[in-house]
Design an enzyme around this catalytic site. Structure first.
Site, short mmCIF file in Angstrom:
data_model
loop_
_atom_site.label_atom_id
_atom_site.label_comp_id
_atom_site.label_asym_id
_atom_site.label_seq_id
_atom_site.Cartn_x
_atom_site.Cartn_y
_atom_site.Cartn_z
N ASP A 14 0.87 -1.17 0.00
CA ASP A 14 0.00 0.00 0.00
C ASP A 14 0.91 1.22 0.00
O ASP A 14 2.12 1.12 0.22
CB ASP A 14 -0.88 -0.02 1.26
CG ASP A 14 -1.78 1.21 1.37
OD1 ASP A 14 -2.30 1.66 0.33
OD2 ASP A 14 -1.96 1.73 2.49
N SER A 15 0.29 2.38 -0.18
CA SER A 15 1.06 3.62 -0.12
C SER A 15 1.54 3.89 1.32
O SER A 15 2.47 4.66 1.52
CB SER A 15 0.19 4.78 -0.58
OG SER A 15 -1.01 4.79 0.16
N TYR A 46 -0.70 8.35 -2.39
CA TYR A 46 -0.78 8.03 -3.82
C TYR A 46 -2.02 8.69 -4.44
O TYR A 46 -2.09 8.87 -5.64
CB TYR A 46 -0.92 6.51 -4.01
CG TYR A 46 0.34 5.69 -3.90
CD1 TYR A 46 1.54 6.23 -3.43
CD2 TYR A 46 0.32 4.35 -4.28
CE1 TYR A 46 2.69 5.45 -3.34
CE2 TYR A 46 1.47 3.57 -4.20
CZ TYR A 46 2.65 4.12 -3.73
OH TYR A 46 3.77 3.34 -3.65
N GLY A 47 -3.00 8.97 -3.57
CA GLY A 47 -4.33 9.36 -4.05
C GLY A 47 -4.38 10.59 -4.94
O GLY A 47 -5.32 10.76 -5.70
N CYS A 77 -4.15 -1.43 -1.95
CA CYS A 77 -4.30 0.02 -2.08
C CYS A 77 -5.26 0.25 -3.25
O CYS A 77 -5.05 -0.30 -4.34
CB CYS A 77 -2.94 0.65 -2.38
SG CYS A 77 -3.01 2.40 -2.81
N ASN A 78 -6.30 1.02 -3.00
CA ASN A 78 -7.28 1.24 -4.06
C ASN A 78 -6.70 2.03 -5.22
O ASN A 78 -6.96 1.74 -6.38
CB ASN A 78 -8.49 1.98 -3.49
CG ASN A 78 -9.35 1.08 -2.64
OD1 ASN A 78 -10.29 0.49 -3.13
ND2 ASN A 78 -9.00 0.94 -1.38
N THR A 79 -5.90 3.05 -4.89
CA THR A 79 -5.36 3.90 -5.95
C THR A 79 -4.41 3.08 -6.84
O THR A 79 -4.48 3.17 -8.07
CB THR A 79 -4.63 5.12 -5.33
OG1 THR A 79 -5.48 5.70 -4.34
CG2 THR A 79 -4.29 6.14 -6.38
N GLU A 156 -4.83 9.38 9.58
CA GLU A 156 -3.41 9.37 9.98
C GLU A 156 -3.19 10.19 11.25
O GLU A 156 -2.31 9.93 12.03
CB GLU A 156 -2.53 9.95 8.85
CG GLU A 156 -2.56 9.16 7.57
CD GLU A 156 -1.51 8.07 7.48
OE1 GLU A 156 -0.56 8.10 8.28
OE2 GLU A 156 -1.67 7.18 6.63
N CYS A 188 -11.16 3.08 -0.11
CA CYS A 188 -9.82 3.51 0.26
C CYS A 188 -9.45 2.71 1.50
O CYS A 188 -10.29 2.53 2.39
CB CYS A 188 -9.82 5.00 0.57
SG CYS A 188 -8.28 5.58 1.29
N THR A 189 -8.22 2.27 1.55
CA THR A 189 -7.82 1.37 2.64
C THR A 189 -7.88 2.03 4.02
O THR A 189 -7.93 1.34 5.03
CB THR A 189 -6.39 0.84 2.39
OG1 THR A 189 -5.58 1.96 2.06
CG2 THR A 189 -6.38 -0.16 1.28
N HIS A 190 -7.86 3.35 4.06
CA HIS A 190 -7.94 4.03 5.36
C HIS A 190 -9.37 4.10 5.92
O HIS A 190 -9.57 4.25 7.11
CB HIS A 190 -7.44 5.48 5.24
CG HIS A 190 -5.96 5.60 5.21
ND1 HIS A 190 -5.18 5.08 4.21
CD2 HIS A 190 -5.11 6.20 6.07
CE1 HIS A 190 -3.92 5.36 4.45
NE2 HIS A 190 -3.84 6.03 5.57
N1 DGL Z 1 -4.00 3.61 0.27
C1 DGL Z 1 -4.65 4.63 -0.52
C2 DGL Z 1 -5.89 4.03 -1.19
O1 DGL Z 1 -6.41 3.01 -0.78
C3 DGL Z 1 -5.05 5.80 0.31
C4 DGL Z 1 -3.91 6.64 0.80
C5 DGL Z 1 -3.20 7.38 -0.31
O2 DGL Z 1 -3.76 8.33 -0.90
O3 DGL Z 1 -2.09 7.00 -0.60
O4 DGL Z 1 -6.34 4.58 -2.16
#
Ligand code: DGL
Length: 271
Positions: A14-15, A46-47, A77-79, A156, A188-190
């Site tokens: 993930d990011s 990453y978003g 990570c979704n992005t 975060e 989004c994973t968060h």
């Molecule tokens: N992990 C990213 C996602 O799931 C979210 C955090 C980011 O923007 O890097 O899209």
């Protein structure tokens, strides 16, 4: 003697720390598997980055994970799943699983009205990866997609039940309420950590889904069909967590996302 393929770890990345929500579901379903997780904390978020940059970062991380002999990779990570999954799959001879198809399946099983909301990062929403896949399965689905760039920072910061987070969620989720969606994908994973707050804003009738559990079951199926599952044993799966930067709050956050003590955390370089 080389280690049998089935005993090699599963890679996940993930990011940052968010992907550990997916690892948590993997641990529940596959407790004997070892996991090597990489959080690209030096380059998070990453978003809001371009698809080209996300593809480059994802390829670099794949190279790192492959150099540690992983038998499969979860793009947690979704992005990165939105921009890089199909490329990584084409370039790999091991299973590479993303989080978008599992999230779409979860949403389609949950919805009754066909009105579905998607909330994610700018990159995920703009890529239309969720929207396209939902329409591919169900052309009649009515989608309300919202980019919510502030939510990652709130998580975060540990502002999970802060009044400001509630206000910001009210703002982001207002179009979902107006569209009377019955299901919202936390894309989004968060966001799973904001589930309780989001539920309060949307009301208890709306089903909130995330990809974690479905991604873990997709992985379990792939391991089984590919003959890659660890043989039944007493082995208790180990997690190694690597990050490209180790900010002071990393291990605390990692434990929150993972839901257990994070033992081995290492700083590594990729790319
Ligand atoms: N992990 C990213 C996602 O799931 C979210 C955090 C980011 O923007 O890097 O899209």
């Amino acid at each position: 003697m080389p280690e049998p393929l089935n005993d090699q770890p599963i890679g996940a990345f993930d990011s940052g720390v968010g992907g550990l929500t997916v690892v948590r579901a993997m641990r529940e379903l596959l407790p004997t598997e070892d996991i090597l997780y990489l959080g690209d904390t030096a380059r998070v978020p990453y978003g809001n980055k371009s698809p080209e940059t996300i593809i480059r970062y994802s390829r670099e991380i794949m190279t790192y994970l492959r150099s540690h002999n992983v038998k499969a990779v979860v793009v947690a990570c979704n992005t990165a799943s939105a921009h890089a999954l199909s490329i990584l799959q084409k370039e790999s001879d091991i299973p590479v699983i993303g989080v978008i198809a599992p999230g779409v399946q979860a949403a389609l099983s949950a919805t009754r009205s066909g009105r579905i909301g998607i909330v994610g990062t700018q990159g995920t929403i703009q890529s239309e990866a969720y929207q396209n896949l939902l329409r591919q399965y169900h052309p009649d689905v009515v989608i309300t997609a919202v980019a919510a760039p502030l939510l990652v920072s709130l998580v975060e910061e540990d502002w999970l039940s802060h009044p400001a987070t509630h206000l910001i969620l009210e703002e982001y989720l207002a179009p979902m309420k107006a569209a009377r969606v019955d299901t919202v994908v936390l894309a989004c994973t968060h966001y799973p950590l904001l589930k309780a707050q989001a539920q309060r804003v949307l009301g208890s009738d709306v089903v909130l889904v995330d990809s974690a559990q479905n991604a873990a079951s997709t992985l379990a199926r792939k391991l089984m069909t590919g003959g890659l599952k660890r043989a039944p044993s007493e082995h208790s799966g180990q997690i190694t967590i690597c990050a490209t930067d180790l900010p002071p709050q990393f291990s605390r956050l990692a434990e929150r996302f993972l839901g257990e003590k994070a033992k081995a955390i290492r700083q590594v370089t990729v790319g």
